[in-house]
Design an enzyme around this catalytic site. Structure first.
Site, PDB file in Angstrom:
ATOM      1  N   TRP A 185       0.866  -1.184   0.000  1.00 15.23           N
ATOM      2  CA  TRP A 185       0.000   0.000   0.000  1.00 15.23           C
ATOM      3  C   TRP A 185       0.898   1.227   0.000  1.00 15.23           C
ATOM      4  O   TRP A 185       1.764   1.357   0.850  1.00 15.23           O
ATOM      5  CB  TRP A 185      -0.920   0.062   1.228  1.00 15.23           C
ATOM      6  CG  TRP A 185      -1.530   1.427   1.349  1.00 15.23           C
ATOM      7  CD1 TRP A 185      -2.394   2.020   0.463  1.00 15.23           C
ATOM      8  CD2 TRP A 185      -1.253   2.408   2.350  1.00 15.23           C
ATOM      9  NE1 TRP A 185      -2.681   3.305   0.870  1.00 15.23           N
ATOM     10  CE2 TRP A 185      -1.996   3.560   2.021  1.00 15.23           C
ATOM     11  CE3 TRP A 185      -0.454   2.420   3.506  1.00 15.23           C
ATOM     12  CZ2 TRP A 185      -1.962   4.725   2.799  1.00 15.23           C
ATOM     13  CZ3 TRP A 185      -0.424   3.573   4.276  1.00 15.23           C
ATOM     14  CH2 TRP A 185      -1.173   4.708   3.922  1.00 15.23           C
ATOM     15  N   GLU A 224      -3.001  -2.599  -2.601  1.00 18.43           N
ATOM     16  CA  GLU A 224      -4.188  -2.077  -1.911  1.00 18.43           C
ATOM     17  C   GLU A 224      -4.680  -0.754  -2.502  1.00 18.43           C
ATOM     18  O   GLU A 224      -3.946   0.223  -2.575  1.00 18.43           O
ATOM     19  CB  GLU A 224      -3.857  -1.885  -0.425  1.00 18.43           C
ATOM     20  CG  GLU A 224      -5.035  -1.381   0.397  1.00 18.43           C
ATOM     21  CD  GLU A 224      -4.731  -1.376   1.899  1.00 18.43           C
ATOM     22  OE1 GLU A 224      -3.599  -1.722   2.296  1.00 18.43           O
ATOM     23  OE2 GLU A 224      -5.645  -1.016   2.665  1.00 18.43           O
ATOM     24  N   LYS A 226      -7.254   2.597  -2.566  1.00 18.31           N
ATOM     25  CA  LYS A 226      -7.743   3.501  -1.521  1.00 18.31           C
ATOM     26  C   LYS A 226      -8.444   4.703  -2.125  1.00 18.31           C
ATOM     27  O   LYS A 226      -8.153   5.108  -3.248  1.00 18.31           O
ATOM     28  CB  LYS A 226      -6.549   3.940  -0.665  1.00 18.31           C
ATOM     29  CG  LYS A 226      -6.927   4.862   0.470  1.00 18.31           C
ATOM     30  CD  LYS A 226      -5.841   4.911   1.537  1.00 18.31           C
ATOM     31  CE  LYS A 226      -6.212   5.955   2.561  1.00 18.31           C
ATOM     32  NZ  LYS A 226      -5.416   5.893   3.778  1.00 18.31           N
ATOM     33  N   ASP A 257      -9.711  -3.131   1.343  1.00 20.10           N
ATOM     34  CA  ASP A 257      -9.863  -2.609   2.700  1.00 20.10           C
ATOM     35  C   ASP A 257     -11.266  -2.029   2.777  1.00 20.10           C
ATOM     36  O   ASP A 257     -11.634  -1.156   1.978  1.00 20.10           O
ATOM     37  CB  ASP A 257      -8.784  -1.547   2.944  1.00 20.10           C
ATOM     38  CG  ASP A 257      -8.820  -0.976   4.349  1.00 20.10           C
ATOM     39  OD1 ASP A 257      -9.917  -0.627   4.831  1.00 20.10           O
ATOM     40  OD2 ASP A 257      -7.748  -0.851   4.969  1.00 20.10           O
ATOM     41  N   HIS A 260     -11.980   1.748   2.525  1.00 20.38           N
ATOM     42  CA  HIS A 260     -11.391   2.538   1.440  1.00 20.38           C
ATOM     43  C   HIS A 260     -12.341   2.900   0.307  1.00 20.38           C
ATOM     44  O   HIS A 260     -11.916   3.039  -0.837  1.00 20.38           O
ATOM     45  CB  HIS A 260     -10.179   1.803   0.877  1.00 20.38           C
ATOM     46  CG  HIS A 260      -8.994   1.856   1.791  1.00 20.38           C
ATOM     47  ND1 HIS A 260      -7.743   1.459   1.429  1.00 20.38           N
ATOM     48  CD2 HIS A 260      -8.885   2.289   3.068  1.00 20.38           C
ATOM     49  CE1 HIS A 260      -6.908   1.623   2.445  1.00 20.38           C
ATOM     50  NE2 HIS A 260      -7.586   2.122   3.450  1.00 20.38           N
ATOM     51  N   HIS A 284      -8.712  -6.352   4.185  1.00 20.64           N
ATOM     52  CA  HIS A 284      -8.419  -5.554   5.368  1.00 20.64           C
ATOM     53  C   HIS A 284      -9.768  -5.207   5.963  1.00 20.64           C
ATOM     54  O   HIS A 284     -10.431  -4.270   5.522  1.00 20.64           O
ATOM     55  CB  HIS A 284      -7.666  -4.268   4.999  1.00 20.64           C
ATOM     56  CG  HIS A 284      -6.197  -4.478   4.826  1.00 20.64           C
ATOM     57  ND1 HIS A 284      -5.311  -3.442   4.652  1.00 20.64           N
ATOM     58  CD2 HIS A 284      -5.455  -5.617   4.828  1.00 20.64           C
ATOM     59  CE1 HIS A 284      -4.089  -3.941   4.550  1.00 20.64           C
ATOM     60  NE2 HIS A 284      -4.147  -5.249   4.639  1.00 20.64           N
ATOM     61  N   ASP A 292     -12.255   6.986   6.387  1.00 22.40           N
ATOM     62  CA  ASP A 292     -11.405   5.809   6.630  1.00 22.40           C
ATOM     63  C   ASP A 292     -10.791   5.906   8.030  1.00 22.40           C
ATOM     64  O   ASP A 292      -9.585   5.996   8.194  1.00 22.40           O
ATOM     65  CB  ASP A 292     -10.316   5.781   5.547  1.00 22.40           C
ATOM     66  CG  ASP A 292      -9.384   4.594   5.669  1.00 22.40           C
ATOM     67  OD1 ASP A 292      -9.824   3.559   6.200  1.00 22.40           O
ATOM     68  OD2 ASP A 292      -8.226   4.718   5.241  1.00 22.40           O
ATOM     69  N   ASP A 294     -10.698   3.812  10.542  1.00 15.93           N
ATOM     70  CA  ASP A 294     -10.110   2.613  11.143  1.00 15.93           C
ATOM     71  C   ASP A 294     -10.593   2.362  12.566  1.00 15.93           C
ATOM     72  O   ASP A 294      -9.793   2.072  13.462  1.00 15.93           O
ATOM     73  CB  ASP A 294      -8.576   2.655  11.059  1.00 15.93           C
ATOM     74  CG  ASP A 294      -8.093   2.405   9.641  1.00 15.93           C
ATOM     75  OD1 ASP A 294      -8.340   1.301   9.129  1.00 15.93           O
ATOM     76  OD2 ASP A 294      -7.486   3.306   9.036  1.00 15.93           O
ATOM     77  N   ASP A 324      -7.546  -4.539   9.703  1.00 16.21           N
ATOM     78  CA  ASP A 324      -6.801  -3.281   9.589  1.00 16.21           C
ATOM     79  C   ASP A 324      -7.572  -2.155  10.256  1.00 16.21           C
ATOM     80  O   ASP A 324      -8.414  -1.515   9.631  1.00 16.21           O
ATOM     81  CB  ASP A 324      -6.514  -2.948   8.119  1.00 16.21           C
ATOM     82  CG  ASP A 324      -5.620  -1.712   7.999  1.00 16.21           C
ATOM     83  OD1 ASP A 324      -5.081  -1.276   9.028  1.00 16.21           O
ATOM     84  OD2 ASP A 324      -5.482  -1.186   6.880  1.00 16.21           O
TER      85      ASP A 324
HETATM   86  C1  RNT Z   1      -4.063   2.694   4.892  1.00 14.08           C
HETATM   87  C2  RNT Z   1      -4.151   1.261   4.519  1.00 14.08           C
HETATM   88  C3  RNT Z   1      -3.038   0.390   4.995  1.00 14.08           C
HETATM   89  C4  RNT Z   1      -2.584   0.702   6.415  1.00 14.08           C
HETATM   90  C5  RNT Z   1      -1.613  -0.284   6.983  1.00 14.08           C
HETATM   91  C6  RNT Z   1      -0.935   0.246   8.203  1.00 14.08           C
HETATM   92  O1  RNT Z   1      -5.173   3.395   4.600  1.00 14.08           O
HETATM   93  O2  RNT Z   1      -5.365   0.750   4.931  1.00 14.08           O
HETATM   94  O3  RNT Z   1      -3.382  -0.934   4.856  1.00 14.08           O
HETATM   95  O4  RNT Z   1      -3.665   0.804   7.274  1.00 14.08           O
HETATM   96  O5  RNT Z   1      -0.749  -0.697   6.029  1.00 14.08           O
HETATM   97 ZN    ZN Z   2      -5.639  -1.353   4.785  1.00 21.25          ZN
END
Ligand code: RNT
Ligand code: ZN
Length: 416
Positions: A185, A224, A226, A257, A260, A284, A292, A294, A324
């Protein structure tokens, strides 16, 4: 919870599910096989051990709950404890900045397998498999553009880093006799109007082609996509469209993810299309709140729908499940357990769907019956099956993990 009650409830649940053609023992056996890759960065808010610099790359961990892991031993200790509360065998997902650098500064273009040997040994001793990530953020050369940087010297630095990471992942995979999944990523993007959008994407594709050129049998690479990062709101080089095309044409694993995408987008609906064109998925599992953010994964509609779609598309065995999120505002170990168990609940719920019957009804055009069964399935005794799954695997049932985590906090994390 009383053992006799767990067993009695499970027997009743099993019978109830059997009536709609679902084998609960089979679902439990499948869930037991399902490894979840535990993201090491939940232990310490994505800090790592490279230096004390701040987190960059458009991601942010908010909160300052006491007790974060401060070094490699604390990260490992936390993960070992986490393992005792989870049914099944799981994986640990490392980032390059979590290497065992022995107190020395090792720049990203200098990293090698030797910096991860102690992780490989630890994983073996603790029955964990390892996954890996290159790290393009939190470094003086991160800037706005890394692998897509028109400046060749910066770009080459990151290409070198990422190739070295692939070699580390390859060694991990060979040591554990199971492919190490390595995620790439990069945060690359721009804060404001960007006119050379195509140019940076061309460069990123080229860099990735260089990085992925050599086949490494011990590892699998994934990339990945985003939507945007903080401070990089107007343009993301590695957008969904970019990586969909890239993965489909290069036959590379797509990392999805769940945080994302646009907040109102149906993430679950991406699964069946992606599976037609990309070899596998890396997940993720996260929880976006308005962006985003998390937040800790929970059993919500998005996550439930997501895993249902995976099962309905016969795609669970083509997906590598990882977590994630990084919430620094609550007990970090608790956050791990909540998120992992929530993911297991969602997978189990998907495995317990009366799929054969639902498919039959849909094919016969019986819309009312299908909707009715979908609705009724929601209130089947799912909890009794999940409780039995945990009981059978010797880990806390229901809310019983809460005092265990409180005790660990009292004995360990509160003293940090
Ligand atoms: C960031 C991505 C990525 C990170 C990690 C730490 O938006 O989701 O995967 O969260 O690599
Ligand atoms: Zn991620």
């Amino acid at each position: 919870m009383k053992e006799a009650n767990i067993l009695k409830s499970y027997e009743l649940a099993k019978e109830r599910y059997a009536a709609i053609g679902v084998d609960t023992d089979k679902a439990i056996a499948e869930l037991e096989k399902q490894q979840i890759s535990l993201h090491c960065w939940q232990t310490d808010d994505v800090s790592g051990f490279e230096n004390d610099g701040s987190l960059t790359g458009g991601i942010q961990a908010t909160g300052n709950y006491p007790g974060r892991a401060r070094n490699i031993d604390e990260v490992r200790k936390d993960l070992e404890f986490v393992k005792t509360l989870l049914a099944g065998n799981h994986r640990v997902n490392l980032h390059e900045i979590y290497g065992d650098f022995g107190g020395k500064f090792v720049d990203r273009d200098q990293v090698g397998v030797e910096h991860f040997q102690s992780w490989i040994d630890w994983a073996k001793a603790n029955n964990f498999k390892l996954d890996f990530n290159s790290t393009s953020f939190s470094h003086p050369k991160s800037g706005d553009l890394s692998l897509s940087n028109p400046d060749k010297s910066i770009r080459d630095f990151w290409i070198e880093h990422t190739i070295r990471c692939r070699k580390i992942a390859d060694a991990m995979g060979k040591a554990q006799n199971d492919p190490c999944i390595m995620n790439i990523w990069v945060h690359d993007g721009q804060k404001d109007y960007t006119v050379n959008r195509k140019k940076y994407r061309e460069i990123l594709a080229e860099s990735l082609d260089t990085i992925l050129k050599e086949d490494m049998p011990g590892m699998k690479s994934c990339v990945e996509a985003k939507l945007f990062g903080i401070g990089l709101e107007s343009y993301t080089v590695g957008s969904m469209d970019f990586f969909e095309g890239y993965c489909a044409t290069r036959k590379v694993i797509y990392t999805l993810d769940t945080g994302h995408y646009e907040p109102t987008e149906n993430v679950a609906d991406k699964v069946s299309s992606l599976l037609l064109y990309v070899p596998e998925l890396m997940l993720h599992v996260s929880r976006p709140v308005r962006w985003d953010s998390d937040h800790v994964t929970i059993m919500n509609d998005m996550t439930l729908d997501f895993f249902k779609e995976l099962v309905r598309a016969d795609g669970l065995n083509r997906a590598h499940v990882g977590l994630d999120y990084f919430d620094a505002s609550i007990n970090r170990i608790g956050a791990y357990i909540i998120g992992t168990r929530a993911t297991q609940k969602c997978i189990l719920s998907a495995l317990l769907e009366p799929l054969a019957k639902l498919r039959e009804l849909e094919a016969a055009g019986k819309g009312f019956q299908k909707l009715a069964l979908l609705e009724e399935a929601k209130t089947l005794p799912f909890g009794a099956v999940f409780d039995y799954f945990n009981y059978k695997n010797g880990v806390p049932v229901g809310e019983e993990f809460i005092p265990a985590i409180e005790q660990y906090e009292k004995d360990v994390t509160s003293k940090r």
